[in-house]
Design an enzyme around this catalytic site. Sequence first.
Site, PDB file in Angstrom:
ATOM      1  N   ARG A  44       1.008  -1.202  -0.171  1.00 30.85           N
ATOM      2  CA  ARG A  44       0.122   0.021  -0.219  1.00 30.85           C
ATOM      3  C   ARG A  44       0.697   1.681   0.272  1.00 30.85           C
ATOM      4  NH1 ARG A  44      -1.810   2.074   4.523  1.00 30.85           N
ATOM      5  NH2 ARG A  44      -1.643   1.182   5.781  1.00 30.85           N
ATOM      6  N   TYR A  99     -14.326  15.520 -17.416  1.00 27.24           N
ATOM      7  CA  TYR A  99     -15.018  14.161 -17.674  1.00 27.24           C
ATOM      8  C   TYR A  99     -15.824  13.943 -15.763  1.00 27.24           C
ATOM      9  CZ  TYR A  99     -13.974   8.772 -16.871  1.00 27.24           C
ATOM     10  OH  TYR A  99     -14.331   7.530 -16.993  1.00 27.24           O
ATOM     11  N   ASP A 127      -5.469  17.310 -16.846  1.00 23.12           N
ATOM     12  CA  ASP A 127      -5.556  15.737 -17.665  1.00 23.12           C
ATOM     13  C   ASP A 127      -5.155  15.184 -18.665  1.00 23.12           C
ATOM     14  OD1 ASP A 127      -7.046  13.612 -18.127  1.00 23.12           O
ATOM     15  OD2 ASP A 127      -9.046  14.179 -16.634  1.00 23.12           O
ATOM     16  N   LYS A 166      -6.801   4.128 -19.963  1.00 23.75           N
ATOM     17  CA  LYS A 166      -6.829   3.919 -21.390  1.00 23.75           C
ATOM     18  C   LYS A 166      -5.219   4.059 -22.413  1.00 23.75           C
ATOM     19  CE  LYS A 166     -11.105   5.292 -19.911  1.00 23.75           C
ATOM     20  NZ  LYS A 166     -10.725   6.163 -18.979  1.00 23.75           N
TER      21      LYS A 166
HETATM   22  C1  LIG Z   1     -11.304   6.953 -17.598  1.00 21.13           C
HETATM   23  C2  LIG Z   1     -10.791   8.559 -17.723  1.00 21.13           C
HETATM   24  C3  LIG Z   1     -10.929   9.764 -16.020  1.00 21.13           C
HETATM   25  C4  LIG Z   1     -11.064   8.678 -14.981  1.00 21.13           C
HETATM   26  O1  LIG Z   1     -10.107   7.311 -14.911  1.00 21.13           O
HETATM   27  P1  LIG Z   1     -10.798   5.620 -14.604  1.00 21.13           P
HETATM   28  O2  LIG Z   1     -10.427   4.963 -14.676  1.00 21.13           O
HETATM   29  O3  LIG Z   1     -11.809   5.428 -14.752  1.00 21.13           O
HETATM   30  O4  LIG Z   1     -10.995   6.318 -12.871  1.00 21.13           O
HETATM   31  C5  LIG Z   1     -10.468  10.346 -15.898  1.00 21.13           C
HETATM   32  N1  LIG Z   1     -10.706  11.422 -17.297  1.00 21.13           N
HETATM   33  C6  LIG Z   1     -10.723  11.236 -17.857  1.00 21.13           C
HETATM   34  C7  LIG Z   1     -10.642  12.658 -19.343  1.00 21.13           C
HETATM   35  C8  LIG Z   1     -10.589   9.681 -18.388  1.00 21.13           C
HETATM   36  O5  LIG Z   1     -11.114   9.270 -19.718  1.00 21.13           O
END
Ligand SMILES: *Cc1c(COP(=O)(O)O)cnc(C)c1O
Length: 396
Positions: free
Chosen positions: A61, A114, A186, A211
């Site tokens: 952790r 998001y 992001d 992603k």
């Molecule tokens: C999918 C996504 C998130 C969240 O990520 P998770 O891995 O699903 O928790 C945040 N920002 C963007 C732009 C995303 O596409």
Amino acid sequence: MSERPLGVSTRAVHSGNDIDQHMVTRAKSLPIYETSVFVYDSLAQVDDFLAGNPDNYMYTRIGNPNQAALEMLVRDLEGGEAALFSASGMAAISAALLGLLSAGDHLIASRELYGTTQSLIEKELSRFGIASTLVDIGDLDAVKAAITPATRLIYTETASNPLVRVSDVPALAALAKAHGLKLLVDNTFLSPALYRPLADGADLVLHSTTKYLNGHSDATGGILVGDADWIAQARRFQINAGGSASPFEAWLTFRGAKTLALRMQAHSRNAQALAEALEAHPRVAKVHYPGLASHPDHDLARRLFGKGCSGMLSFTLHGGLDEVDRLMRGLRHTAFAPSLAGVASSISHPGKTSHRALSPEALAELDIHDGTIRVSVGIEDAADIVADFVQALDAL
Ligand SMILES: *Cc1c(COP(=O)(O)O)cnc(C)c1O
């Protein structure tokens, strides 16, 4: 003479590999350290770990070699001081925001965030006295007008979902700096193979590694890269709140990231070809892709993104839900899957999935309609992707 910096493909393949140099096996590829705890021979070793020696581990952790290797890799790709890997994109975002902010603070964010990020800010952070204002992040005057004495940070996404509106990161960074604010970006939709916000003045970059960084739709994770003090605060929060990732997820993501640069070239090339074909099709009313001259942020994207505009695009049919449903069933190689950025092309319907919580009026204001479909363009052969969409559209 300073050494020539290594390219993004070289860094993706080599960074982080030597995390194993102190281990015994000399394995060429990084093993999976699927262990919850590490063994100590002496109290001196315990003291050494607690004094911050990064070559030691204690409890997964708190940290693990697979987590550390991935952090090193993505830190090098984004060009930041430090990195923190988390169990999901949302865990990383939570650590970034709750590690930095306290009750009484205020943040400014894009109104096209998001969906879960927006929920985190509006439904959770608000309960702990952290206030927010959502603005049109492309309107710098609106961002400026939202700044209060309590504002600590500006939060945006490099490219928005699903209309791929591009944030002017250099301008937002200049504004943030002028007002003593932090800028958090992001960068999930672009990845460091195409754009590095830290080089344009952002303080912290984050990814849902679920992603593009992993890229194979088989692991969930999130990562923060940037300002070392902010990362340290986020790490403290993560250790206390428990959003740490499993070694196996870290290992899968480390493996996936090796091919990031190659994949992003293919995603970008294929998305450009599909966007052009869709724009030429009579059934399609509008295509949103920054690589098209018709996109409102085309010039900005050309200025910021070096080698392509990534694989995310959306388009709106002349028809409504019935045509969307028929198109879904008519596509032969393109699945309906409400995630993105994997090697296989997929479609999603913002109105029924990511943007379901919004009213029809709010959707219309964002230019999202019943006939709007989001495409995550994969790395298949461009001609096959285009042919699949054209045959499905022709059949409508
Ligand atoms: C999918 C996504 C998130 C969240 O990520 P998770 O891995 O699903 O928790 C945040 N920002 C963007 C732009 C995303 O596409």
